[in-house]
Scaffold this motif. Structure first.
Motif, PDB file in Angstrom:
ATOM      1  N   LYS A   1      45.821 -28.535  25.146  1.00 11.03           N
ATOM      2  CA  LYS A   1      47.205 -29.019  25.098  1.00 11.03           C
ATOM      3  C   LYS A   1      47.962 -28.478  23.878  1.00 11.03           C
ATOM      4  CE  LYS A   1      48.668 -32.106  27.367  1.00 11.03           C
ATOM      5  NZ  LYS A   1      49.538 -32.102  28.585  1.00 11.03           N
ATOM      6  N   VAL A   2      47.586 -27.313  23.384  1.00 11.92           N
ATOM      7  CA  VAL A   2      48.206 -26.788  22.171  1.00 11.92           C
ATOM      8  C   VAL A   2      49.706 -26.577  22.341  1.00 11.92           C
ATOM      9  CG1 VAL A   2      47.550 -24.407  22.814  1.00 11.92           C
ATOM     10  CG2 VAL A   2      48.138 -24.947  20.439  1.00 11.92           C
ATOM     11  N   ALA A   3      50.144 -26.075  23.482  1.00 12.85           N
ATOM     12  CA  ALA A   3      51.576 -25.824  23.677  1.00 12.85           C
ATOM     13  C   ALA A   3      52.378 -27.123  23.595  1.00 12.85           C
ATOM     14  CB  ALA A   3      51.799 -25.136  25.026  1.00 12.85           C
ATOM     15  N   ASP A   4      51.903 -28.138  24.285  1.00 13.87           N
ATOM     16  CA  ASP A   4      52.582 -29.432  24.257  1.00 13.87           C
ATOM     17  C   ASP A   4      52.548 -30.042  22.859  1.00 13.87           C
ATOM     18  OD1 ASP A   4      53.614 -32.017  25.502  1.00 13.87           O
ATOM     19  OD2 ASP A   4      51.672 -32.672  24.746  1.00 13.87           O
ATOM     20  N   ALA A   5      51.383 -29.970  22.200  1.00 12.96           N
ATOM     21  CA  ALA A   5      51.231 -30.600  20.886  1.00 12.96           C
ATOM     22  C   ALA A   5      52.154 -29.966  19.849  1.00 12.96           C
ATOM     23  CB  ALA A   5      49.779 -30.510  20.434  1.00 12.96           C
ATOM     24  N   MET A   6      52.290 -28.667  19.883  1.00  8.20           N
ATOM     25  CA  MET A   6      53.130 -27.993  18.906  1.00  8.20           C
ATOM     26  C   MET A   6      54.617 -28.250  19.144  1.00  8.20           C
ATOM     27  SD  MET A   6      51.456 -24.217  18.269  1.00  8.20           S
ATOM     28  CE  MET A   6      52.723 -23.830  17.053  1.00  8.20           C
ATOM     29  N   ALA A   7      55.008 -28.291  20.407  1.00 12.55           N
ATOM     30  CA  ALA A   7      56.427 -28.224  20.726  1.00 12.55           C
ATOM     31  C   ALA A   7      57.084 -29.545  21.097  1.00 12.55           C
ATOM     32  CB  ALA A   7      56.641 -27.218  21.865  1.00 12.55           C
ATOM     33  N   SER A   8      56.335 -30.458  21.736  1.00 10.56           N
ATOM     34  CA  SER A   8      56.994 -31.636  22.318  1.00 10.56           C
ATOM     35  C   SER A   8      57.642 -32.525  21.263  1.00 10.56           C
ATOM     36  CB  SER A   8      55.984 -32.443  23.139  1.00 10.56           C
ATOM     37  OG  SER A   8      54.928 -32.919  22.315  1.00 10.56           O
ATOM     38  N   GLY A   9      57.046 -32.616  20.076  1.00  8.60           N
ATOM     39  CA  GLY A   9      57.600 -33.464  19.036  1.00  8.60           C
ATOM     40  C   GLY A   9      58.913 -32.953  18.465  1.00  8.60           C
ATOM     41  N   MET A  10      59.246 -31.699  18.743  1.00  6.99           N
ATOM     42  CA  MET A  10      60.465 -31.106  18.197  1.00  6.99           C
ATOM     43  C   MET A  10      61.633 -31.115  19.171  1.00  6.99           C
ATOM     44  SD  MET A  10      60.035 -30.220  15.038  1.00  6.99           S
ATOM     45  CE  MET A  10      59.062 -31.732  14.881  1.00  6.99           C
ATOM     46  N   THR A  11      61.405 -31.516  20.424  1.00  3.28           N
ATOM     47  CA  THR A  11      62.500 -31.469  21.393  1.00  3.28           C
ATOM     48  C   THR A  11      63.575 -32.509  21.082  1.00  3.28           C
ATOM     49  OG1 THR A  11      61.250 -32.919  22.895  1.00  3.28           O
ATOM     50  CG2 THR A  11      61.025 -30.537  23.208  1.00  3.28           C
ATOM     51  N   ARG A  12      63.182 -33.721  20.664  1.00  5.22           N
ATOM     52  CA  ARG A  12      64.192 -34.739  20.354  1.00  5.22           C
ATOM     53  C   ARG A  12      64.970 -34.405  19.088  1.00  5.22           C
ATOM     54  NH1 ARG A  12      60.610 -35.372  24.428  1.00  5.22           N
ATOM     55  NH2 ARG A  12      61.372 -36.936  25.884  1.00  5.22           N
ATOM     56  N   PRO A  13      64.320 -33.949  17.998  1.00  4.09           N
ATOM     57  CA  PRO A  13      65.113 -33.500  16.849  1.00  4.09           C
ATOM     58  C   PRO A  13      66.064 -32.359  17.195  1.00  4.09           C
ATOM     59  CG  PRO A  13      62.850 -33.881  16.183  1.00  4.09           C
ATOM     60  CD  PRO A  13      62.874 -34.006  17.677  1.00  4.09           C
ATOM     61  N   LEU A  14      65.659 -31.463  18.098  1.00  5.15           N
ATOM     62  CA  LEU A  14      66.548 -30.393  18.553  1.00  5.15           C
ATOM     63  C   LEU A  14      67.808 -30.980  19.184  1.00  5.15           C
ATOM     64  CD1 LEU A  14      67.427 -27.562  19.541  1.00  5.15           C
ATOM     65  CD2 LEU A  14      65.811 -27.827  21.428  1.00  5.15           C
ATOM     66  N   LEU A  15      67.622 -31.968  20.048  1.00  5.21           N
ATOM     67  CA  LEU A  15      68.780 -32.575  20.700  1.00  5.21           C
ATOM     68  C   LEU A  15      69.656 -33.326  19.687  1.00  5.21           C
ATOM     69  CD1 LEU A  15      67.159 -33.923  23.988  1.00  5.21           C
ATOM     70  CD2 LEU A  15      68.342 -31.747  23.585  1.00  5.21           C
ATOM     71  N   SER A  16      69.009 -33.953  18.701  1.00  5.62           N
ATOM     72  CA  SER A  16      69.775 -34.632  17.661  1.00  5.62           C
ATOM     73  C   SER A  16      70.604 -33.631  16.866  1.00  5.62           C
ATOM     74  CB  SER A  16      68.822 -35.395  16.732  1.00  5.62           C
ATOM     75  OG  SER A  16      69.529 -36.098  15.737  1.00  5.62           O
ATOM     76  N   ASP A  17      70.007 -32.481  16.535  1.00  6.81           N
ATOM     77  CA  ASP A  17      70.741 -31.438  15.819  1.00  6.81           C
ATOM     78  C   ASP A  17      71.862 -30.852  16.667  1.00  6.81           C
ATOM     79  OD1 ASP A  17      69.068 -31.820  13.700  1.00  6.81           O
ATOM     80  OD2 ASP A  17      67.928 -29.957  13.948  1.00  6.81           O
ATOM     81  N   ALA A  18      71.695 -30.909  17.994  1.00  5.27           N
ATOM     82  CA  ALA A  18      72.721 -30.380  18.897  1.00  5.27           C
ATOM     83  C   ALA A  18      73.873 -31.354  19.092  1.00  5.27           C
ATOM     84  CB  ALA A  18      72.097 -30.040  20.250  1.00  5.27           C
ATOM     85  N   GLY A  19      73.789 -32.526  18.455  1.00  3.47           N
ATOM     86  CA  GLY A  19      74.882 -33.481  18.535  1.00  3.47           C
ATOM     87  C   GLY A  19      74.734 -34.532  19.608  1.00  3.47           C
ATOM     88  N   TRP A  20      73.573 -34.577  20.270  1.00  2.00           N
ATOM     89  CA  TRP A  20      73.344 -35.611  21.275  1.00  2.00           C
ATOM     90  C   TRP A  20      73.247 -36.966  20.581  1.00  2.00           C
ATOM     91  CZ3 TRP A  20      70.646 -34.990  26.467  1.00  2.00           C
ATOM     92  CH2 TRP A  20      70.955 -33.762  27.050  1.00  2.00           C
ATOM     93  N   THR A  21      73.826 -37.985  21.184  1.00  5.92           N
ATOM     94  CA  THR A  21      73.750 -39.329  20.625  1.00  5.92           C
ATOM     95  C   THR A  21      72.386 -39.948  20.896  1.00  5.92           C
ATOM     96  OG1 THR A  21      74.544 -40.406  22.645  1.00  5.92           O
ATOM     97  CG2 THR A  21      76.209 -39.629  21.068  1.00  5.92           C
ATOM     98  N   THR A  22      72.094 -41.013  20.160  1.00  3.69           N
ATOM     99  CA  THR A  22      70.828 -41.716  20.367  1.00  3.69           C
ATOM    100  C   THR A  22      70.708 -42.209  21.805  1.00  3.69           C
ATOM    101  OG1 THR A  22      70.788 -42.428  18.059  1.00  3.69           O
ATOM    102  CG2 THR A  22      69.436 -43.681  19.616  1.00  3.69           C
ATOM    103  N   GLN A  23      71.780 -42.718  22.357  1.00  2.07           N
ATOM    104  CA  GLN A  23      71.737 -43.225  23.726  1.00  2.07           C
ATOM    105  C   GLN A  23      71.511 -42.086  24.719  1.00  2.07           C
ATOM    106  OE1 GLN A  23      74.882 -45.884  24.707  1.00  2.07           O
ATOM    107  NE2 GLN A  23      74.127 -46.300  26.772  1.00  2.07           N
ATOM    108  N   ALA A  24      72.141 -40.929  24.494  1.00  3.91           N
ATOM    109  CA  ALA A  24      71.952 -39.789  25.396  1.00  3.91           C
ATOM    110  C   ALA A  24      70.513 -39.292  25.358  1.00  3.91           C
ATOM    111  CB  ALA A  24      72.915 -38.664  25.023  1.00  3.91           C
ATOM    112  N   ILE A  25      69.927 -39.259  24.158  1.00  4.21           N
ATOM    113  CA  ILE A  25      68.533 -38.839  24.042  1.00  4.21           C
ATOM    114  C   ILE A  25      67.620 -39.862  24.710  1.00  4.21           C
ATOM    115  CG2 ILE A  25      66.663 -38.359  22.417  1.00  4.21           C
ATOM    116  CD1 ILE A  25      68.796 -37.328  20.467  1.00  4.21           C
ATOM    117  N   GLY A  26      67.935 -41.146  24.544  1.00  3.11           N
ATOM    118  CA  GLY A  26      67.142 -42.178  25.194  1.00  3.11           C
ATOM    119  C   GLY A  26      67.206 -42.072  26.708  1.00  3.11           C
ATOM    120  N   THR A  27      68.380 -41.788  27.246  1.00  3.56           N
ATOM    121  CA  THR A  27      68.528 -41.636  28.694  1.00  3.56           C
ATOM    122  C   THR A  27      67.737 -40.433  29.194  1.00  3.56           C
ATOM    123  OG1 THR A  27      70.744 -42.603  28.599  1.00  3.56           O
ATOM    124  CG2 THR A  27      70.182 -41.335  30.566  1.00  3.56           C
TER     125      THR A  27
END
Length: 399
Positions: free
Chosen positions: A227-253
């Motif tokens: 699961k190396v691909a998932d382990a390295m990358a999955s934790g960074m997808t939400r910070p990416l969306l936060s940096d892109a200006g997505w709101t907390t509610q949008a990320i939660g949805t």
């Protein structure tokens, strides 16, 4: 048998609650509070009890064989975890609330309790369900766990946007209480585990016996890196969306919808395992995981449109659910009679520790080289592992 499935589903759901908290909710809340990406990547280290649980798993296995019922264990563990969630709500979840170290310590303590429960639950799944039900058993495991992560992650984020992070923590605490009340009188959990000749064996046999099984070391190498691909990358997808200006509610949805798709992936993984066996299902789902992680490289803070994020994220969660079920089904097949909880736990601990290390590396790489580079490197590493698996096992099945 339906009662057995109900009990396992409820237990895995409960165990997913804290994982959703630190895997999905906390990265977003901390990023909004200005925490560096390296520290967010290190959040996977809060899963340390899920790594170390192998140390005390033989003792838990032995206590069950000596007459302690699963219901007694689960009552103490779930009620304690609910209490700690209430304490966490009181002191605050983000650095500006009660302090980052206090929140981290409480989350680790909750993980300690739920990791211990996981020893019991995994052992019960191996004991209760026959070999031909492994695909279904692990679909239940992954689906229940993902629903728990959904409640502890996506739904908590959505509630936090409305009520505040501390108030939102009352929801997973209440869920733990409700789940315990619902299952505490189920007959499978109130029955002592059938005693075996392993009861009098030294506890060290529980930890070392698996490692002496023929052919186990090549499998452990696959397990650590699958699961190396998932382990390295999955934790960074939400910070990416936060940096892109997505709101907390949008990320939660988004997390809510993608997790629901992950449940479909878990069912698909169980079906593939039943139809195709261990080797083919591991290879197919592993390649799908690497390919969907590579697709995340298309998403940048400047290009994170709703359509693109949902297209990539839903496919990635479909592959993640399927590959996890295939992996866990093989792990279950390698458990020794009498040490079921221990053997599954040892394998799970190995998988978690490497996931933590890969997650830390992913956070550091994202901070230095950016998100697209991280996703590309993670995908290449995942594809390389699957290629090695295919070559190593080309003349045989894994189970």
């Amino acid at each position: 048998m339906p009662t057995t499935y109900l009990a396992l589903t409820a237990l895995y759901l409960a165990q997913g609650l804290p994982s959703g908290l630190f895997a999905h909710a906390l990265p977003v809340l901390w990023r909004e509070a200005g925490v560096a990406l390296g520290w967010i990547g290190a959040l996977k280290l809060l899963a340390l009890p899920w790594v170390l649980k192998a140390i005390w798993s033989p003792w838990v296995d032995r206590s069950l064989h000596r007459g302690t019922t699963p219901a007694r264990w689960i009552g103490w563990l779930q009620l304690s975890a609910a209490g700690l969630l209430l304490v966490l709500a009181a002191i605050g979840l983000t650095p500006s609330g009660g302090g980052v170290w206090g929140a981290a310590a409480l989350i680790m303590a909750i993980n300690l309790l739920m990791a211990t429960q996981d020893i019991i639950t995994d052992g019960l799944a191996v004991r209760w369900l026959p070999a031909h039900r492994r695909g279904l058993a692990n679909a239940i495991q992954v689906a229940g766990y993902k629903v728990g992560m959904l409640a502890g992650g996506a739904l908590l984020l959505m509630l936090a946007a409305q009520t505040g992070a501390s108030e939102a923590l009352l929801f997973p605490a209440a869920m733990l209480l409700v789940l315990y009340i619902a299952i505490r009188r189920l007959s499978p959990l109130r029955q002592p585990v059938a005693s075996t000749g392993k009861v009098g064996a030294p506890l060290r046999e529980g930890l070392s016996g698996l490692l002496r099984q023929p052919g186990i070391w090549p499998w452990l190498g696959i397990l650590a890196s699958y699961k190396v691909a998932d382990a390295m990358a999955s934790g960074m997808t939400r910070p990416l969306l936060s940096d892109a200006g997505w709101t907390t509610q949008a990320i939660g949805t988004f997390t809510l919808v993608s997790t629901l798709v992950g449940l479909v992936g878990a069912a698909l993984g169980g079906w593939l395992y039943q139809c195709w066996g261990s080797r083919r299902s591991l290879i197919l789902t592993g390649l799908a995981q690497a390919a969907t992680i590579a697709a995340w490289a298309l998403v940048t803070p400047a290009s994170a449109t709703t359509a693109l994020v949902y297209s990539v994220g839903l496919l990635e969660q479909l592959a993640d659910g399927a590959s996890t079920v295939a992996l866990f089904a093989v792990m279950m097949s390698l458990c020794r009679k009498g040490w079921e909880g221990t053997d599954f736990t040892v394998q799970a601990s190995i998988q978690v520790v490497f996931a933590g290390l890969f997650g830390l590396a992913g956070g550091l790489l994202a901070g230095v080289a950016g998100y697209p580079t991280l996703f590309a490197v993670a995908a290449l590493a995942g594809a390389g592992v699957i290629l090695a698996l295919a070559l190593k096992t080309r003349h045989r099945q894994l189970s």
